[in-house]
Design a protein around this motif. Structure first.
Motif, PDB file in Angstrom:
ATOM      1  N   GLU A 165     -10.800  20.245  27.037  1.00  0.00           N
ATOM      2  CA  GLU A 165     -11.210  19.249  26.051  1.00  0.00           C
ATOM      3  C   GLU A 165     -10.401  17.973  26.218  1.00  0.00           C
ATOM      4  O   GLU A 165     -10.933  16.865  26.213  1.00  0.00           O
ATOM      5  CB  GLU A 165     -11.019  19.803  24.632  1.00  0.00           C
ATOM      6  CG  GLU A 165     -11.311  18.818  23.511  1.00  0.00           C
ATOM      7  CD  GLU A 165     -12.768  18.420  23.431  1.00  0.00           C
ATOM      8  OE1 GLU A 165     -13.058  17.337  22.898  1.00  0.00           O
ATOM      9  OE2 GLU A 165     -13.631  19.175  23.919  1.00  0.00           O
ATOM     10  N   ALA A 225     -11.061  13.120  28.673  1.00  0.00           N
ATOM     11  CA  ALA A 225     -10.651  11.711  28.611  1.00  0.00           C
ATOM     12  C   ALA A 225      -9.153  11.632  28.877  1.00  0.00           C
ATOM     13  O   ALA A 225      -8.374  11.395  27.962  1.00  0.00           O
ATOM     14  CB  ALA A 225     -10.998  11.118  27.253  1.00  0.00           C
ATOM     15  N   GLY A 254      -7.407   8.616  27.608  1.00  0.00           N
ATOM     16  CA  GLY A 254      -7.229   8.643  26.159  1.00  0.00           C
ATOM     17  C   GLY A 254      -6.066   9.521  25.754  1.00  0.00           C
ATOM     18  O   GLY A 254      -5.292   9.171  24.855  1.00  0.00           O
ATOM     19  N   ALA A 296      -6.705   8.053  15.673  1.00  0.00           N
ATOM     20  CA  ALA A 296      -6.880   8.562  17.036  1.00  0.00           C
ATOM     21  C   ALA A 296      -6.537  10.042  17.129  1.00  0.00           C
ATOM     22  O   ALA A 296      -7.263  10.828  17.758  1.00  0.00           O
ATOM     23  CB  ALA A 296      -6.018   7.754  18.006  1.00  0.00           C
ATOM     24  N   LEU A 307      -9.225  12.211  15.353  1.00  0.00           N
ATOM     25  CA  LEU A 307     -10.537  12.276  15.998  1.00  0.00           C
ATOM     26  C   LEU A 307     -10.484  12.763  17.441  1.00  0.00           C
ATOM     27  O   LEU A 307     -11.462  13.370  17.913  1.00  0.00           O
ATOM     28  CB  LEU A 307     -11.198  10.891  15.966  1.00  0.00           C
ATOM     29  CG  LEU A 307     -11.500  10.306  14.590  1.00  0.00           C
ATOM     30  CD1 LEU A 307     -12.163   8.946  14.727  1.00  0.00           C
ATOM     31  CD2 LEU A 307     -12.384  11.250  13.778  1.00  0.00           C
ATOM     32  N   ARG A 308      -9.369  12.538  18.148  1.00  0.00           N
ATOM     33  CA  ARG A 308      -9.383  12.747  19.588  1.00  0.00           C
ATOM     34  C   ARG A 308      -8.364  13.750  20.120  1.00  0.00           C
ATOM     35  O   ARG A 308      -8.396  14.062  21.312  1.00  0.00           O
ATOM     36  CB  ARG A 308      -9.133  11.403  20.302  1.00  0.00           C
ATOM     37  CG  ARG A 308     -10.154  10.318  19.998  1.00  0.00           C
ATOM     38  CD  ARG A 308     -11.513  10.661  20.581  1.00  0.00           C
ATOM     39  NE  ARG A 308     -11.456  10.767  22.033  1.00  0.00           N
ATOM     40  CZ  ARG A 308     -12.461  11.190  22.785  1.00  0.00           C
ATOM     41  NH1 ARG A 308     -13.581  11.585  22.225  1.00  0.00           N
ATOM     42  NH2 ARG A 308     -12.331  11.249  24.092  1.00  0.00           N
TER      43      ARG A 308
END
Length: 431
Positions: free
Chosen positions: A22, A26, A29, A199, A202-203
């Motif tokens: 997961e 990214a 990110g 951030a 959510l990420r």
């Protein structure tokens, strides 16, 4: 054929791999989030330093009381990490991290609105307790997701974001102060915290599955700390990282006075030197990422960084004592600062490598040592004279010299150069 039973450990490893996949969707990110979290301390300590005189005048108080806001923040960071790390080993990383970010934003808001220096000091304590979660858990999350040289390379990659922050934060803060009020600086820190809170929410998925969590009782926390402190290699790694951080902190706290007051640099010239040295930290971190595992082990690269740092600070010291040109001094400061990107990445990776089950507690001790060592070193150099080039050079030399002494002992303990002498067989989980 018989079916293979699904044990708690295999289920935990499966969840770990799912989290890694997961996060891997990214990677940029992930680097930006974790790098920004690890940059909380320099952002909150160095960003507002240019505004100290204006703060003392605006709050109608002594400069010493305003300087106390830096001292209590460093102490709060050190003590907060001792609590947050073990709790995250028991509760997981997300819940303490999100809570810490909320506390950080709250403390920053108190600083923005502080009517007196006493309220400002209280706000800085709250801010520090929240920031401690971001610092300790950014390292623990990396240890949850990666191992071996992959972990070292990831820590080196984080230097793209976090490595330059200690050097560039005062420069950016000076620009904000030049065009606005000192309270705006803390407003920027509020915004920084809110963006990271969103951030993370959510990420950033949970990286520590329930099957791998530890007991939450106080005695269990103390036993984990005792176990870590009995590991002499771990103690050596965090000591080297702490002494390197102390050398950098001496440079950060002293060089504005040394270069501008003793050597007559303008604000623009001083900012340029800071920026170039910040780029050096990032460059050293990326060079380390390329070299580790391909051409050299983590311990050898750690040793290379310490030796280069010692040679650089000795050159700085000789340049000051012999009154060489300022060009020589500035040139020698570049490698003395840049090696931070190589040494700390390797020291952090090696310190956490053998303690996956207690990554939060291990990261806590590392952070506490870093900030307490840096705070003491900067205070001693300050007492010797903040504007003294000799005090700065001696402070950096002592810190680097002690790191070299610890390195020699570490190499002896490691049997001459194996970077991970007690590592278990590496799982095929790291990407």
């Amino acid at each position: 054929m018989t079916a293979t039973p699904v044990t708690a450990s295999t289920a935990a490893e499966g969840q770990r791999e799912a989290v890694r996949r997961e996060a891997g969707k990214a990677p940029l990110g992930l680097v930006l989030i974790l790098g920004s979290l690890s940059a909380f301390a320099p952002m909150a300590t160095d960003f507002y330093l240019p505004g100290l005189p204006a703060m003392a005048a605006d709050l109608d108080t002594r400069v010493s009381l305003v300087q106390l806001t830096l001292t209590v923040f460093v102490i709060g960071l050190a003590l907060g990490q001792l609590v947050v790390g073990p709790l995250s080993d028991a509760w997981g990383r997300r819940r303490p991290l999100l809570t810490g970010l909320v506390v950080y934003v709250t403390g920053s808001l108190v600083c923005v609105a502080a009517p007196t220096v006493e309220v400002l000091i209280a706000g800085r304590v709250i801010q520090a307790l929240g920031a401690s979660a971001a610092i300790v858990l950014s390292r623990a999350i990396v240890r949850d997701l990666y191992s071996g040289t992959t972990m070292t390379r990831f820590f080196s990659t984080l230097m793209l974001v976090s490595g330059a922050a200690p050097v560039l934060a005062p420069v950016l803060g000076a620009q904000v102060i030049a065009v606005s009020h000192w309270r705006v600086v803390f407003g920027v820190l509020v915004l920084f915290g809110v963006v990271l809170l969103i951030a993370v929410a959510l990420r950033l998925p949970e990286s520590l599955p329930p099957a791998r969590r530890q007991e939450a009782r106080l005695l269990a926390h103390l036993r984990r700390y005792a176990h870590l402190l009995r590991d002499l290699r771990f103690v050596a790694y965090i000591a080297i990282g702490g002494l390197m951080f102390a050398s950098l902190f001496v440079y950060i706290s002293s060089s504005p006075f040394v270069l501008q007051e003793a050597y007559g640099f303008s604000v623009r010239e001083f900012s340029l030197v800071f920026a170039v040295n910040g780029a050096g930290i990032v460059t050293a971190g990326q060079l380390n990422r390329v070299l580790v595992g391909r051409f050299a082990s983590e311990l050898r690269l750690l040793g290379l960084g310490v030796v280069v740092g010692v040679a650089a600070v000795l050159t700085v010291l000789v340049a000051v004592v012999q009154d060489w040109t300022v060009a020589v001094l500035v040139a020698a400061l570049f490698p003395a600062v840049a090696v931070f990107g190589m040494v700390v990445a390797n020291a952090t990776s090696l310190a956490l490598a053998e303690h996956a089950a207690s990554a939060g507690a291990a990261s806590s001790l590392q952070g506490m040592v870093q900030f307490l060592t840096a705070g003491v070193a900067a205070a001693v150099v300050g007492l010797a004279g903040e504007g003294s080039a000799l005090a700065m050079a001696l402070g950096m030399t002592v810190c680097m010299g002690l790191a070299l002494v610890v390195l020699v002992v570490l190499v002896a303990l490691s049997g001459g150069g194996s970077s991970r002498p007690r590592r278990a067989p590496r799982r095929a989980a790291s990407r």
